[in-house]
Design a protein around this motif. Structure first.
Motif, mmCIF file in Angstrom:
data_model
loop_
_atom_site.group_PDB
_atom_site.id
_atom_site.type_symbol
_atom_site.label_atom_id
_atom_site.label_comp_id
_atom_site.label_asym_id
_atom_site.label_seq_id
_atom_site.Cartn_x
_atom_site.Cartn_y
_atom_site.Cartn_z
ATOM 1 N N ALA A 190 67.011 47.213 56.514
ATOM 2 C CA ALA A 190 66.610 48.474 57.142
ATOM 3 C C ALA A 190 65.106 48.463 57.439
ATOM 4 C CB ALA A 190 66.957 49.655 56.236
ATOM 5 N N GLY A 191 64.330 47.842 56.552
ATOM 6 C CA GLY A 191 62.898 47.695 56.800
ATOM 7 C C GLY A 191 62.623 46.774 57.973
ATOM 8 N N GLY A 192 63.457 45.742 58.145
ATOM 9 C CA GLY A 192 63.324 44.862 59.298
ATOM 10 C C GLY A 192 63.637 45.589 60.588
ATOM 11 N N ALA A 193 64.688 46.419 60.552
ATOM 12 C CA ALA A 193 65.034 47.210 61.732
ATOM 13 C C ALA A 193 63.904 48.173 62.081
ATOM 14 C CB ALA A 193 66.336 47.974 61.489
ATOM 15 N N MET A 194 63.279 48.774 61.064
ATOM 16 C CA MET A 194 62.164 49.684 61.335
ATOM 17 C C MET A 194 60.927 48.907 61.802
ATOM 18 S SD MET A 194 61.131 52.723 61.700
ATOM 19 C CE MET A 194 62.308 53.825 60.900
ATOM 20 N N ALA A 195 60.737 47.699 61.309
ATOM 21 C CA ALA A 195 59.631 46.871 61.794
ATOM 22 C C ALA A 195 59.808 46.568 63.276
ATOM 23 C CB ALA A 195 59.535 45.577 60.986
ATOM 24 N N ALA A 196 61.056 46.367 63.720
ATOM 25 C CA ALA A 196 61.326 46.146 65.141
ATOM 26 C C ALA A 196 60.979 47.388 65.955
ATOM 27 C CB ALA A 196 62.788 45.772 65.347
ATOM 28 N N VAL A 197 61.295 48.570 65.409
ATOM 29 C CA VAL A 197 60.934 49.825 66.073
ATOM 30 C C VAL A 197 59.419 49.941 66.196
ATOM 31 C CG1 VAL A 197 60.930 52.344 65.819
ATOM 32 C CG2 VAL A 197 63.038 51.050 65.385
ATOM 33 N N MET A 198 58.713 49.611 65.111
ATOM 34 C CA MET A 198 57.256 49.722 65.119
ATOM 35 C C MET A 198 56.634 48.732 66.093
ATOM 36 S SD MET A 198 56.720 52.206 63.074
ATOM 37 C CE MET A 198 54.926 52.115 63.003
ATOM 38 N N ALA A 199 57.144 47.504 66.137
ATOM 39 C CA ALA A 199 56.599 46.498 67.044
ATOM 40 C C ALA A 199 56.789 46.913 68.494
ATOM 41 C CB ALA A 199 57.268 45.151 66.792
ATOM 42 N N GLN A 200 57.924 47.552 68.784
ATOM 43 C CA GLN A 200 58.208 47.978 70.153
ATOM 44 C C GLN A 200 57.338 49.173 70.555
ATOM 45 O OE1 GLN A 200 60.597 46.081 71.807
ATOM 46 N NE2 GLN A 200 59.727 47.018 73.619
ATOM 47 N N ASN A 201 57.069 50.064 69.611
ATOM 48 C CA ASN A 201 56.331 51.288 69.915
ATOM 49 C C ASN A 201 54.818 51.162 69.771
ATOM 50 O OD1 ASN A 201 58.124 53.843 70.424
ATOM 51 N ND2 ASN A 201 59.222 52.639 68.892
ATOM 52 N N TYR A 202 54.351 50.191 68.972
ATOM 53 C CA TYR A 202 52.921 50.094 68.682
ATOM 54 C C TYR A 202 52.368 48.682 68.913
ATOM 55 C CZ TYR A 202 53.469 54.643 66.367
ATOM 56 O OH TYR A 202 53.728 55.969 66.095
ATOM 57 N N PRO A 203 52.537 48.124 70.117
ATOM 58 C CA PRO A 203 51.947 46.802 70.368
ATOM 59 C C PRO A 203 50.427 46.842 70.378
ATOM 60 C CG PRO A 203 52.757 47.749 72.406
ATOM 61 C CD PRO A 203 53.223 48.657 71.303
ATOM 62 N N ASP A 204 49.854 48.048 70.488
ATOM 63 C CA ASP A 204 48.409 48.213 70.434
ATOM 64 C C ASP A 204 47.882 48.187 69.006
ATOM 65 O OD1 ASP A 204 49.909 50.607 70.128
ATOM 66 O OD2 ASP A 204 48.073 51.779 70.313
ATOM 67 N N LEU A 205 48.779 48.291 68.035
ATOM 68 C CA LEU A 205 48.372 48.356 66.634
ATOM 69 C C LEU A 205 48.702 47.064 65.894
ATOM 70 C CD1 LEU A 205 47.163 50.220 64.459
ATOM 71 C CD2 LEU A 205 49.476 51.101 64.035
ATOM 72 N N TYR A 206 49.873 46.487 66.166
ATOM 73 C CA TYR A 206 50.336 45.303 65.436
ATOM 74 C C TYR A 206 50.259 44.061 66.318
ATOM 75 C CZ TYR A 206 52.018 49.005 62.423
ATOM 76 O OH TYR A 206 52.082 50.128 61.630
ATOM 77 N N ALA A 207 49.656 43.014 65.783
ATOM 78 C CA ALA A 207 49.482 41.770 66.534
ATOM 79 C C ALA A 207 50.722 40.899 66.518
ATOM 80 C CB ALA A 207 48.292 40.987 65.965
ATOM 81 N N ALA A 208 51.605 41.092 65.544
ATOM 82 C CA ALA A 208 52.846 40.327 65.450
ATOM 83 C C ALA A 208 53.744 41.017 64.434
ATOM 84 C CB ALA A 208 52.587 38.881 65.039
ATOM 85 N N ALA A 209 55.040 40.699 64.480
ATOM 86 C CA ALA A 209 56.004 41.311 63.565
ATOM 87 C C ALA A 209 56.950 40.260 63.013
ATOM 88 C CB ALA A 209 56.811 42.408 64.288
ATOM 89 N N GLY A 210 57.353 40.463 61.752
ATOM 90 C CA GLY A 210 58.335 39.600 61.098
ATOM 91 C C GLY A 210 59.560 40.416 60.724
ATOM 92 N N ILE A 211 60.731 39.970 61.122
ATOM 93 C CA ILE A 211 61.961 40.732 60.903
ATOM 94 C C ILE A 211 62.964 39.841 60.185
ATOM 95 C CG2 ILE A 211 63.841 42.006 61.998
ATOM 96 C CD1 ILE A 211 61.849 42.452 64.369
ATOM 97 N N HIS A 212 63.312 40.241 58.972
ATOM 98 C CA HIS A 212 64.260 39.459 58.170
ATOM 99 C C HIS A 212 65.556 40.258 58.030
ATOM 100 C CE1 HIS A 212 65.922 36.696 55.333
ATOM 101 N NE2 HIS A 212 64.755 36.130 55.013
ATOM 102 N N SER A 213 66.654 39.698 58.528
ATOM 103 C CA SER A 213 67.986 40.308 58.378
ATOM 104 C C SER A 213 68.020 41.727 58.929
ATOM 105 C CB SER A 213 68.411 40.310 56.900
ATOM 106 O OG SER A 213 68.260 39.044 56.318
ATOM 107 N N GLY A 214 67.355 41.946 60.058
ATOM 108 C CA GLY A 214 67.256 43.276 60.642
ATOM 109 C C GLY A 214 68.018 43.411 61.943
ATOM 110 N N LEU A 215 67.697 44.463 62.682
ATOM 111 C CA LEU A 215 68.369 44.765 63.939
ATOM 112 C C LEU A 215 67.338 45.146 64.993
ATOM 113 C CD1 LEU A 215 70.164 46.264 61.419
ATOM 114 C CD2 LEU A 215 71.818 46.335 63.295
ATOM 115 N N ALA A 216 67.752 45.069 66.257
ATOM 116 C CA ALA A 216 66.856 45.355 67.367
ATOM 117 C C ALA A 216 66.622 46.851 67.515
ATOM 118 C CB ALA A 216 67.436 44.788 68.663
ATOM 119 N N ALA A 217 65.440 47.204 67.986
ATOM 120 C CA ALA A 217 65.107 48.605 68.242
ATOM 121 C C ALA A 217 66.047 49.175 69.298
ATOM 122 C CB ALA A 217 63.656 48.717 68.718
ATOM 123 N N GLY A 218 66.533 50.379 69.042
ATOM 124 C CA GLY A 218 67.355 51.071 70.011
ATOM 125 C C GLY A 218 68.808 50.674 70.043
ATOM 126 N N CYS A 219 69.269 49.830 69.105
ATOM 127 C CA CYS A 219 70.661 49.384 69.136
ATOM 128 C C CYS A 219 71.613 50.420 68.545
ATOM 129 C CB CYS A 219 70.821 48.051 68.411
ATOM 130 S SG CYS A 219 70.599 48.130 66.618
#
Length: 366
Positions: A201-230
């Motif tokens: 669930a944290g990986g899925a939320m990391a995907a949401v954050m990476a999609q919404n805040y590319p101005d804040l995060y330089a890269a994202a790591g997603i382990h056993s997660g899901l894509a934003a908006g799925c």
């Protein structure tokens, strides 16, 4: 494994009761469904189960994951620096978080890693399992662990599948971004090297954050997660977790702007492996010699690494851990949902993160 008709009927009843506003009846129907499907309990598990505060409980997991163990009294590697509890609040609510300041930190600008735990976990558990604090000591990084309370989700899952929690500066994304900015304001952080990672669930939320805040995060790591908006509710979340057909929210179809490193076990029965492919769907194979797929064996687990690039030149890596369950690869068994076998996901994520920095400045008011 195909779900039987009784299970599906019970789940349909649960959704109907929930729409009618009868949360207790909905919970009872879901519990009946899961009790009748012990063999499939791991596929629905306790992950991602809350909709409008309706709890779901299941029997013992079928997967060979490791539960948290009591910490020994002596100092552990993640205790060498300073690990402290703090709190952040905004219009969306309040969240506690733990901040790890590495040993030897002398107020120089350093990278910041935001770590989002999975369901039923907390900051201490996730830090113990990933050993990210020990790596932070070696590489001089700050690490922050936002904490999802049981009041926000009975299983302490990040609500990645709720529409309000998929939107920039709304709900949980605003809280996570606010915590990130608060640490940046109170410590000397290299503003172009801020990263986010999560499990399940944290990986899925990391995907949401990476999609919404590319101005804040330089890269994202997603382990056993899901894509934003799925997913946008419990039925679509369960469908996505099982690898079933779903329709992505049009708001999240835009090409990725944040480099991604994705880990997923192909024997994961909680979040189907097809979700890893969805995360990198907008990327294509890197055709350079350096980008050719590679494979290897680490701690007994075979793995394959694909190096990918988006049409805009954004890089990604997809690590498939063969035979691995729903657990952090190479993790320490003192934390829950860890698989000591396999490559060290924490070390590889940090290696990937430190190879990427975000050009330009960050606007805190955005």
């Amino acid at each position: 494994m195909k779900l039987n008709e009784g299970f599906l009927d019970s789940m349909k009843e649960a959704f109907a009761r929930f729409r009618e506003g009868d949360a207790a009846a909905a919970t009872d129907a879901v519990q009946r469904a899961l009790r009748g499907e012990a063999a499939n309990a791991a596929s629905t598990a306790r992950e991602f189960t809350d909709v409008e505060s309706t709890p779901v409980h299941v029997a013992e997991r079928a997967e060979p994951v490791h539960r948290a163990r009591p910490r020994p009294a002596k100092s552990q590697p993640e205790d060498c620096g300073h690990f402290s509890m703090r709190s952040y609040a905004n219009a969306a609510g309040q969240r506690n978080y733990k901040l790890y300041v590495p040993k030897g930190y002398t107020d120089e600008p350093v990278p910041l890693i935001v770590m989002l735990h999975g369901c039923t976990q907390d900051a201490d558990d996730f830090a113990a399992g990933t050993q990210m604090n020990a790596l932070a000591d070696s590489h001089k990084c700050l690490v922050v662990y936002p904490i999802q309370p049981q009041g926000a989700n009975p299983s302490k899952c990040w609500n990645w599948f709720k529409r309000v929690d998929q939107t920039r500066e709304k709900g949980e994304p605003s809280l996570i971004a606010g915590i990130t900015r608060e640490v940046m304001a109170t410590h000397r952080v290299d503003r172009n090297r801020v990263y986010i990672a999560g499990l399940s669930a944290g990986g899925a939320m990391a995907a949401v954050m990476a999609q919404n805040y590319p101005d804040l995060y330089a890269a994202a790591g997603i382990h056993s997660g899901l894509a934003a908006g799925c997913a946008h509710d419990l039925p679509s979340a369960l469908a996505a977790m099982r690898g079933g057909k779903r329709r992505a929210d049009a708001r999240f179809v835009e090409p990725p702007r944040c480099p991604l490193i994705v880990f997923h076990g192909d024997a994961d029965t909680t979040v189907h492996y097809t979700n890893a492919g969805d995360l990198v769907r907008a990327f294509t194979e890197d055709t350079s010699a350096r980008g050719q797929p590679s494979s290897g064996i680490a701690a007994g687990r075979k793995h394959t690494v694909r190096r990918l690039t988006s049409a805009d030149g954004v890089p990604a890596e997809l690590w498939t851990i063969h035979g691995a369950p729903h657990a952090w690869s190479g993790g320490n068994p003192r934390g829950s949902y860890t698989d000591p076998s396999g490559p060290d996901a924490s070390a590889e994520m940090l290696r990937f993160f430190l190879a990427h920095s975000r050009p330009g400045g960050v606007t805190d008011s955005e």
